[in-house]
Design a protein around this motif. Structure first.
Motif, PDB file in Angstrom:
ATOM      1  N   HIS A   1      84.233  -2.756  -5.437  1.00  0.00           N
ATOM      2  CA  HIS A   1      84.317  -2.050  -6.722  1.00  0.00           C
ATOM      3  C   HIS A   1      85.318  -2.735  -7.638  1.00  0.00           C
ATOM      4  N   ALA A   2      86.375  -3.270  -7.071  1.00  0.00           N
ATOM      5  CA  ALA A   2      87.393  -3.952  -7.872  1.00  0.00           C
ATOM      6  C   ALA A   2      86.850  -5.221  -8.520  1.00  0.00           C
ATOM      7  N   LEU A   3      85.795  -5.790  -7.949  1.00  0.00           N
ATOM      8  CA  LEU A   3      85.181  -6.988  -8.508  1.00  0.00           C
ATOM      9  C   LEU A   3      84.084  -6.658  -9.515  1.00  0.00           C
ATOM     10  N   GLY A   4      83.794  -5.380  -9.668  1.00  0.00           N
ATOM     11  CA  GLY A   4      82.707  -4.984 -10.546  1.00  0.00           C
ATOM     12  C   GLY A   4      81.340  -5.117  -9.906  1.00  0.00           C
ATOM     13  N   TRP A   5      81.309  -5.246  -8.577  1.00  0.00           N
ATOM     14  CA  TRP A   5      80.037  -5.380  -7.863  1.00  0.00           C
ATOM     15  C   TRP A   5      79.434  -4.012  -7.571  1.00  0.00           C
ATOM     16  N   HIS A   6      78.202  -4.062  -7.104  1.00  0.00           N
ATOM     17  CA  HIS A   6      77.521  -2.841  -6.662  1.00  0.00           C
ATOM     18  C   HIS A   6      77.257  -2.910  -5.166  1.00  0.00           C
ATOM     19  N   VAL A   7      76.894  -1.775  -4.610  1.00  0.00           N
ATOM     20  CA  VAL A   7      76.460  -1.664  -3.219  1.00  0.00           C
ATOM     21  C   VAL A   7      74.961  -1.380  -3.226  1.00  0.00           C
ATOM     22  N   GLN A   8      74.216  -2.230  -2.536  1.00  0.00           N
ATOM     23  CA  GLN A   8      72.763  -2.089  -2.469  1.00  0.00           C
ATOM     24  C   GLN A   8      72.400  -1.557  -1.092  1.00  0.00           C
ATOM     25  N   LEU A   9      71.544  -0.538  -1.063  1.00  0.00           N
ATOM     26  CA  LEU A   9      71.247   0.168   0.183  1.00  0.00           C
ATOM     27  C   LEU A   9      69.759   0.126   0.509  1.00  0.00           C
ATOM     28  N   HIS A  10      69.446  -0.469   1.651  1.00  0.00           N
ATOM     29  CA  HIS A  10      68.091  -0.340   2.188  1.00  0.00           C
ATOM     30  C   HIS A  10      68.183   0.595   3.378  1.00  0.00           C
ATOM     31  N   TRP A  11      68.049   1.881   3.081  1.00  0.00           N
ATOM     32  CA  TRP A  11      68.111   2.950   4.070  1.00  0.00           C
ATOM     33  C   TRP A  11      66.795   3.716   4.037  1.00  0.00           C
ATOM     34  N   SER A  12      66.475   4.327   5.165  1.00  0.00           N
ATOM     35  CA  SER A  12      65.311   5.205   5.177  1.00  0.00           C
ATOM     36  C   SER A  12      65.627   6.475   4.393  1.00  0.00           C
ATOM     37  N   ALA A  13      64.593   7.188   4.001  1.00  0.00           N
ATOM     38  CA  ALA A  13      64.796   8.447   3.287  1.00  0.00           C
ATOM     39  C   ALA A  13      65.586   9.429   4.144  1.00  0.00           C
ATOM     40  N   ASP A  14      65.310   9.475   5.433  1.00  0.00           N
ATOM     41  CA  ASP A  14      66.057  10.375   6.320  1.00  0.00           C
ATOM     42  C   ASP A  14      67.532  10.003   6.360  1.00  0.00           C
ATOM     43  N   GLN A  15      67.837   8.717   6.364  1.00  0.00           N
ATOM     44  CA  GLN A  15      69.239   8.277   6.367  1.00  0.00           C
ATOM     45  C   GLN A  15      69.926   8.638   5.056  1.00  0.00           C
ATOM     46  N   ILE A  16      69.220   8.495   3.959  1.00  0.00           N
ATOM     47  CA  ILE A  16      69.793   8.873   2.660  1.00  0.00           C
ATOM     48  C   ILE A  16      70.154  10.350   2.658  1.00  0.00           C
ATOM     49  N   ALA A  17      69.252  11.181   3.149  1.00  0.00           N
ATOM     50  CA  ALA A  17      69.522  12.622   3.188  1.00  0.00           C
ATOM     51  C   ALA A  17      70.677  12.945   4.129  1.00  0.00           C
ATOM     52  N   ALA A  18      70.737  12.274   5.259  1.00  0.00           N
ATOM     53  CA  ALA A  18      71.773  12.561   6.257  1.00  0.00           C
ATOM     54  C   ALA A  18      73.158  12.123   5.795  1.00  0.00           C
ATOM     55  N   HIS A  19      73.234  11.121   4.935  1.00  0.00           N
ATOM     56  CA  HIS A  19      74.523  10.578   4.510  1.00  0.00           C
ATOM     57  C   HIS A  19      74.813  10.895   3.036  1.00  0.00           C
ATOM     58  N   SER A  20      74.334  12.024   2.567  1.00  0.00           N
ATOM     59  CA  SER A  20      74.509  12.377   1.157  1.00  0.00           C
ATOM     60  C   SER A  20      75.974  12.512   0.776  1.00  0.00           C
ATOM     61  N   THR A  21      76.789  13.065   1.666  1.00  0.00           N
ATOM     62  CA  THR A  21      78.216  13.240   1.363  1.00  0.00           C
ATOM     63  C   THR A  21      78.901  11.890   1.211  1.00  0.00           C
ATOM     64  N   LEU A  22      78.588  10.952   2.092  1.00  0.00           N
ATOM     65  CA  LEU A  22      79.131   9.598   1.980  1.00  0.00           C
ATOM     66  C   LEU A  22      78.732   8.978   0.650  1.00  0.00           C
ATOM     67  N   LEU A  23      77.489   9.105   0.286  1.00  0.00           N
ATOM     68  CA  LEU A  23      77.009   8.506  -0.949  1.00  0.00           C
ATOM     69  C   LEU A  23      77.734   9.069  -2.163  1.00  0.00           C
ATOM     70  N   GLU A  24      78.009  10.353  -2.141  1.00  0.00           N
ATOM     71  CA  GLU A  24      78.698  10.981  -3.270  1.00  0.00           C
ATOM     72  C   GLU A  24      80.137  10.497  -3.408  1.00  0.00           C
ATOM     73  N   ARG A  25      80.729  10.010  -2.311  1.00  0.00           N
ATOM     74  CA  ARG A  25      82.122   9.544  -2.357  1.00  0.00           C
ATOM     75  C   ARG A  25      82.255   8.109  -2.872  1.00  0.00           C
ATOM     76  N   LEU A  26      81.207   7.348  -2.839  1.00  0.00           N
ATOM     77  CA  LEU A  26      81.326   5.930  -3.172  1.00  0.00           C
ATOM     78  C   LEU A  26      81.753   5.765  -4.631  1.00  0.00           C
TER      79      LEU A  26
END
Length: 291
Positions: A144-169
């Motif tokens: 984040h300090a470099l102005g970069w992004h995080v790209q995620l190739h996750w399954s839909a189930d993984q996205i749903a399971a890790h929603s709290t983590l995603l909200e913190r990024l």
């Protein structure tokens, strides 16, 4: 309309019916090159998928800018992606790297100077995965300090399971391949709600790519079951979607898709020409720091 030379890892030879506007970007390709170190199973290696091979696809589709995503088979040796950026032209090519928490600040700066603008976590399957979920947040804070992004190739189930983590990024987040919403669930899958809420934060993006990954209709059905999903993302965040071919289509080992069909599919996903130009030119210029 005339045919183009055959492109490795791509079926068909015709040009797309839709013309690519000036400065159009293919925001998701991979380059494989045996001159560089391999990671994991050698069966994942693809030959005839170098930067030179990709130029044939550029000739066919008419795109001029490119984003190279580090392939899993090359692990964290991002030199293959850096070399491909130079080969295709540093002024019109960017990259997305794969790193682990032990990466040094000096290496991150080296990657930035070489055209890297994000890091990817390919976690939809654990097979030969280079990273894991525990690495996402600490690395997101660093890039984040470099102005970069995080790209995620996750399954839909993984996205749903890790929603709290995603909200913190803290950084920009880019979801690969329509956020991998499966058919026939599509927009009713819990991951749709998670990604939709994240889109409202103003720093979440979607890649319109990989139609074949979750389509039940496939190429013969024109991937028609992806249209509703793609249009939903395009309506919600027209300024934060980009398009990618996913060449050389590493998940498709037996029958490669027709890249002209995939490019024309963008016309179904984003029917308005001005909006489509935004997806192909303006949005990737902002996300990937093209001048």
């Amino acid at each position: 309309m005339h045919d183009e030379p055959a492109v490795p890892h791509s079926s068909g030879t015709r040009k797309p019916r839709i013309a690519a506007p000036e400065g159009a970007c293919d925001a998701h390709i991979h380059v494989y090159d045996r001159r560089f170190a391999l990671h994991g199973s050698p069966d994942a290696m693809l030959d005839n998928a170098t930067a030179d091979d990709y130029r044939l696809l550029q000739q066919r589709t008419g795109t001029q800018r490119t984003v190279i995503v580090q392939p899993r088979v090359h692990g964290t040796d991002n030199s293959v992606t850096l070399a491909a950026i130079q080969a295709l032209g540093a002024e019109r090519t960017r990259g997305v790297a794969v790193v682990r928490p032990e990466v040094s600040d000096a290496e991150l700066q080296h990657l930035h100077a070489g055209g890297i603008r994000g890091i990817r976590f390919t976690l939809y399957t654990a097979t030969n995965a280079t990273t894991d979920f525990s690495m996402v947040e600490p690395l997101a804070n660093r890039v984040h300090a470099l102005g970069w992004h995080v790209q995620l190739h996750w399954s839909a189930d993984q996205i749903a399971a890790h929603s709290t983590l995603l909200e913190r990024l803290p950084c920009t987040v880019v979801f690969d391949h329509l956020a991998r919403l499966p058919q026939p669930d599509g927009l009713s899958h819990p991951a749709h709600g998670v990604v939709s809420r994240l889109l409202d934060n103003g720093r979440t993006w979607i890649k319109l790519s990989g139609a074949y990954l979750d389509s039940a209709l496939g190429a013969e059905g024109g991937y028609a079951d992806t249209v509703e999903i793609a249009r939903a993302w395009a309506r919600q965040a027209p300024e934060r979607i980009v398009w990618g071919s996913d060449w050389p289509h590493p998940t498709e080992r037996t029958a490669k898709p027709d890249d002209a069909q995939l490019f024309d599919l963008l016309g179904e996903w984003v029917p308005d020409e001005a909006a489509r130009r935004r997806v192909l030119v303006d949005n990737p210029a902002r996300l990937y720091d093209f001048s």
